[in-house]
Design an enzyme around this catalytic site. Sequence first.
Site, short mmCIF file in Angstrom:
data_model
loop_
_atom_site.label_atom_id
_atom_site.label_comp_id
_atom_site.label_asym_id
_atom_site.label_seq_id
_atom_site.Cartn_x
_atom_site.Cartn_y
_atom_site.Cartn_z
N ARG A 1 0.86 -1.19 0.00
CA ARG A 1 0.00 0.00 0.00
C ARG A 1 0.90 1.24 0.00
NH1 ARG A 1 -1.41 1.66 4.58
NH2 ARG A 1 -2.20 -0.31 5.41
N TYR B 1 -16.04 16.90 -15.75
CA TYR B 1 -16.42 15.50 -15.81
C TYR B 1 -17.57 15.23 -14.82
CZ TYR B 1 -15.91 10.44 -15.42
OH TYR B 1 -16.15 9.09 -15.39
N ASP C 1 -7.13 19.20 -14.62
CA ASP C 1 -7.40 17.84 -15.09
C ASP C 1 -6.96 17.79 -16.55
OD1 ASP C 1 -8.56 15.53 -16.17
OD2 ASP C 1 -10.27 15.60 -14.82
N LYS D 1 -7.90 6.69 -19.43
CA LYS D 1 -8.19 7.22 -20.76
C LYS D 1 -6.94 7.12 -21.65
CE LYS D 1 -11.99 7.92 -18.57
NZ LYS D 1 -12.31 9.17 -17.91
C1 LIG Z 1 -12.79 9.61 -16.65
C2 LIG Z 1 -12.45 10.94 -16.15
C3 LIG Z 1 -12.26 11.18 -14.78
C4 LIG Z 1 -12.46 10.12 -13.73
O1 LIG Z 1 -11.57 9.08 -13.86
P1 LIG Z 1 -11.88 7.53 -13.50
O2 LIG Z 1 -10.61 6.86 -13.85
O3 LIG Z 1 -13.06 7.10 -14.31
O4 LIG Z 1 -12.20 7.50 -12.04
C5 LIG Z 1 -11.88 12.46 -14.39
N1 LIG Z 1 -11.72 13.45 -15.29
C6 LIG Z 1 -11.91 13.26 -16.61
C7 LIG Z 1 -11.72 14.40 -17.55
C8 LIG Z 1 -12.28 12.01 -17.08
O5 LIG Z 1 -12.49 11.84 -18.40
#
Ligand SMILES: *Cc1c(COP(=O)(O)O)cnc(C)c1O
Length: 362
Positions: free
Chosen positions: A45, A97, A166, A191
């Site tokens: 962890r 998001y 982000d 992604k």
């Molecule tokens: C998918 C996404 C998230 C969240 O991520 P997860 O891996 O699904 O928890 C946050 N910000 C953006 C822009 C995203 O596309």
Amino acid sequence: MKMETKVIHAGQHPDPLTGAVMTPVYQTSTYAQKHPGVADWEYSRTHNPTRTALQDCLAAAESGTHGICFASGLAAVDTVIRTLEPGDSVICGDDVYGGTYRLFTTVFAKYGIKFTFVDLSDPSIEIPADTKLVWAETPTNPLLKTTDIASLAAKTHAVGGLLAVDNTFATPVFQRPLELGADIVLHSTTKYIGGHSDVVGGALITSNDALADQFTTLQNSVGAVPGPWDCFLTLRGLKTLSVRMQRHDENAKSLVSWMDQRPDVASVIYPGFGGMVSFVLNGDLDAAVRFVKATTVFTLAESLGGVESLIELPAIMTHASVPPEVRASIGIDDGLIRLSVGIEHIDDLRADLETAFASARG
Ligand SMILES: *Cc1c(COP(=O)(O)O)cnc(C)c1O
């Protein structure tokens, strides 16, 4: 080192035991200690060598000094907000998001953290004096609005706040927020970073030692860590990030110029780079539903950023957790279709959409 080289080599060395060129999957929870309390590695962890390689590679790609990985993108978002205190104010982009919006408004609002949603792509936006954190997504999802990061960083720092960006949609190939003055970069590595739609993960990158210390402490204290297999898959995906992004970008640009000409498209939204394209079909919601059900190369699915093309209807799918009146006020039309343009051959992508346009006409 250039990006193409960093994503392949940064943070990685041949395995000291065997010389294995690829970082092994250290599938272990614990490590033998040399003396009681004396060990390089203690518990997975806290530290795991596969995770460390991924963290260091991501830090290098984003021009940061610390990478901290999590079990999902939202676990990484959660970690940033946990550094705040009740009464603190956060200024957040108004079409972030959907899961980030839900986390802020349903989970954290009840702990007394104040979230104000504004259009951060508006260059005249002012940052209130009591702001502790500004949360920006650029390009946004699904409207693909962009924000001037350098200007927002200056305004945020002027009031003593921190700027988190982000960077999931742009990736470090097209945009490196830390170089533009941001304090924190977030990725849903699910992604483009992972890039193959086979693993869920998240990461924070910063060059601020004090912040990195808080994030690392939270990573260990809260425990939302990714397993070594997930880190291995993400690291493997990351190696091809540069070449994948080039092709995503080429294919998306080609589809955008083709769709711009069409009478059955009301508007095409594209920030000028990357693989995400949104458009509004001329017609009602039923036509949009017929469109997204007709494609076969584009799979009808949430998520984005994989090698394969995906198509979705934000109002019913990714942004269903955003209240309809909020969706309407920020311009998420019921007929808005979002494409995650993959790296297949452009002719196949175009032919697939051509079929869908015919189906939408009925
Ligand atoms: C998918 C996404 C998230 C969240 O991520 P997860 O891996 O699904 O928890 C946050 N910000 C953006 C822009 C995203 O596309």
